[in-house]
Write an enzyme that holds these catalytic residues in place. Structure first.
Site, PDB file in Angstrom:
ATOM      1  N   GLU A 247       0.748  -1.279   0.199  1.00 22.40           N
ATOM      2  CA  GLU A 247       0.162  -0.359  -0.031  1.00 22.40           C
ATOM      3  C   GLU A 247       0.998   1.088  -0.075  1.00 22.40           C
ATOM      4  O   GLU A 247       0.804   2.556   0.926  1.00 22.40           O
ATOM      5  CB  GLU A 247      -0.724  -0.032   1.586  1.00 22.40           C
ATOM      6  CG  GLU A 247      -2.058  -1.321   1.298  1.00 22.40           C
ATOM      7  CD  GLU A 247      -3.342  -1.081   2.172  1.00 22.40           C
ATOM      8  OE1 GLU A 247      -2.867  -0.899   3.012  1.00 22.40           O
ATOM      9  OE2 GLU A 247      -4.090  -2.335   2.431  1.00 22.40           O
ATOM     10  N   GLU A 349      -6.864  -9.939  -3.729  1.00 17.83           N
ATOM     11  CA  GLU A 349      -7.755  -9.567  -1.716  1.00 17.83           C
ATOM     12  C   GLU A 349      -8.993  -9.556  -2.098  1.00 17.83           C
ATOM     13  O   GLU A 349      -9.173  -8.424  -2.007  1.00 17.83           O
ATOM     14  CB  GLU A 349      -6.772  -8.484  -0.993  1.00 17.83           C
ATOM     15  CG  GLU A 349      -5.372  -8.701  -0.537  1.00 17.83           C
ATOM     16  CD  GLU A 349      -5.051  -7.508   0.076  1.00 17.83           C
ATOM     17  OE1 GLU A 349      -6.005  -7.223   0.970  1.00 17.83           O
ATOM     18  OE2 GLU A 349      -3.883  -7.384   0.564  1.00 17.83           O
TER      19      GLU A 349
END
Length: 472
Positions: A247, A349
């Site tokens: 991220e 995900e």
């Protein structure tokens, strides 16, 4: 229901660079974002996006504006809208699946003298799939035989939800413990399941070990170097991927403390430690929406190019995919644009928000999975559905008794649809039998008279027919 692809060339004036967002206003539908592009002054930049109209509209407007609300002069050229019915959209998905995920096979049957055998019985069974589809697992799978059996029956790939993260393996400085992750890896390997490494570092300070937050300078450098060395020495060659700095489009904990080149050094060290693993960027809101300026498709592409310019071995595009309401045309548009980088793309995900009921989760999950599986540049799909006694992060596939929920039934339906079932036939006058099969490993049994022979073969990607010779 109408699916619309949107494309336009955008040029801005007055500002060196600005994020341009396209907005849709229809009679019964409003999308705050149907596509974005990072436009530069004096240059034409390509915006690609899309939207779904849930009901017919006599008129609608597409509005182009700067993402930050600033006034900017711009020109729009070659605006294109391409509508598709739901049936046309599905037909296109199936066409790509049949051409990308499947291949023609011809089985040639002959005797030891080379004589072609007409009328031989041919039976085929796909015993493994080439395309990885899997899910996150947690330590809750250890010792849980029903959960293990349920998982192995369905999936050929796995990722550890939290057990490899720094806060899990070294919650206190110098006290490193890989016991749980070792046991999980043993389960994965014993069942011939691929595993992604998630993650080496997480840029969000909220998920950084508490003791690391207090380190600065050389102490922090020493800690991160120790983390990479320890983790990679423990698991070299065990994981097909590593999410190196998770991220990084949204957070910059390490860059703030170690300088702007910190991430480059993480990738370099990871590659030196495990040169055969594919190193990934991994982030959210890239494919889920275009409202997040931090993780627009152009921001992702810029970061990858920046890494490459610094000599970083970064070879994989990880798209988390935490959806609320998916926008299939936007998903496809973003995947198309990322595909121009010619790097493997994984949906890493995938889940649907728990704010929705279970039936709606299943409907939306199917939309996302079909978009992923039918896109030729997507190399794997991972669900984020690790099961805990309290449930899952956002979406579960089963209850605690391993009984499928609606999303689990939908996943089973697609897994069945995306594999070659038992195939039986008889060779024609040329001693041949042909079929189309999903890529993977096959077992073939041929019977002629009182003679039977069993064999296996691999069906990999390719444009030409795969020819397999069986001699009795």
């Amino acid at each position: 229901m109408i699916y619309d692809d949107v494309a336009a060339w955008v040029r801005v004036e007055g500002l060196d660079s600005v994020m341009i967002r396209a907005r849709l206003e229809a009679e019964n539908d409003i999308y705050n974002c149907i596509g974005t592009v990072s436009a530069k002054r004096g240059c034409w930049s390509f915006l690609k996006g899309g939207f779904v109209l849930n009901s017919p509209s006599n008129s609608y407007a597409i509005i182009f504006q700067s993402a930050d609300g600033k006034d900017v002069g711009m020109n729009i050229a070659s605006l294109s809208l391409q509508p598709f019915t739901k049936q046309e959209w599905r037909f296109n998905q199936e066409y790509i699946i049949n051409n990308k995920r499947k291949r023609a096979v011809t089985i040639h049957v002959s005797d030891t003298n080379g004589m072609k055998l007409q009328g031989a019985s041919v039976r085929l069974e796909q015993i493994s799939k080439d395309f990885p589809i899997g899910s996150a697992i947690a330590k809750t799978i250890l010792g849980n035989t029903p959960y293990q059996n349920w998982f192995v029956k369905r999936f050929n790939a796995a990722v550890f939800e939290n057990e490899l993260k720094w806060y899990a393996t070294e919650p206190h400085q110098g006290r490193i413990n890989y016991t749980i992750s070792d046991q999980m890896l043993q389960f994965v390997r014993s069942n011939k399941i691929l595993a992604r490494g998630h993650n080496i570092f997480w840029e969000d300070p909220k998920y950084t070990p508490a003791w690391v937050l207090n380190l600065t300078g050389t102490e922090l450098e020493s800690a991160v170097n120790s983390r990479i060395k320890s983790l990679m020495n423990q698991y070299k060659t065990e994981f097909i991927h590593w999410d190196v700095s998770n991220e990084m489009l949204h957070f910059d904990f390490y860059e703030e403390r170690l300088g702007p080149n910190a991430t480059f050094q993480f990738f370099e060290a990871a590659h030196e430690s495990d040169p055969l693993a594919t190193l990934f960027m991994n982030d959210f809101n890239v494919v889920e929406t275009c409202n997040d300026v931090n993780s627009s498709v152009d921001a992702y592409i810029f970061k990858i190019k920046e890494l490459k310019q610094h000599g970083v071995f970064m070879d994989g595009i990880g798209l988390e995919g935490h959806f609320t309401i998916p926008n299939p045309p936007l998903i496809r548009a973003i995947l198309d644009k990322l595909a121009t980088l010619d790097l493997p793309i994984w949906l890493t995900e995938i889940d649907i928000s728990k704010t929705l009921d279970q039936e709606t989760q299943a409907i939306y999950l199917e939309q996302v999975l079909r978009e992923g599986f039918s896109h030729p540049s997507v190399n794997g799909i991972m669900l984020w559905t690790a099961l805990h006694p309290y449930g899952c992060y956002q979406m579960c596939l089963t209850d605690n008794d391993m009984k499928n929920l609606p999303s689990g039934d939908m996943v089973d339906k697609l897994l069945q649809e995306w594999q070659t079932g038992h195939v039986e036939g008889v060779t024609e006058e040329h001693g041949s039998y042909s079929f189309y099969g999903f890529l993977g490993e096959y077992r073939v049994s041929v019977e002629y008279g009182k003679r039977t022979i069993n064999s296996t073969f691999s069906l990999g990607s390719g444009d030409e027919t795969r020819h397999v010779t069986v001699t009795l």
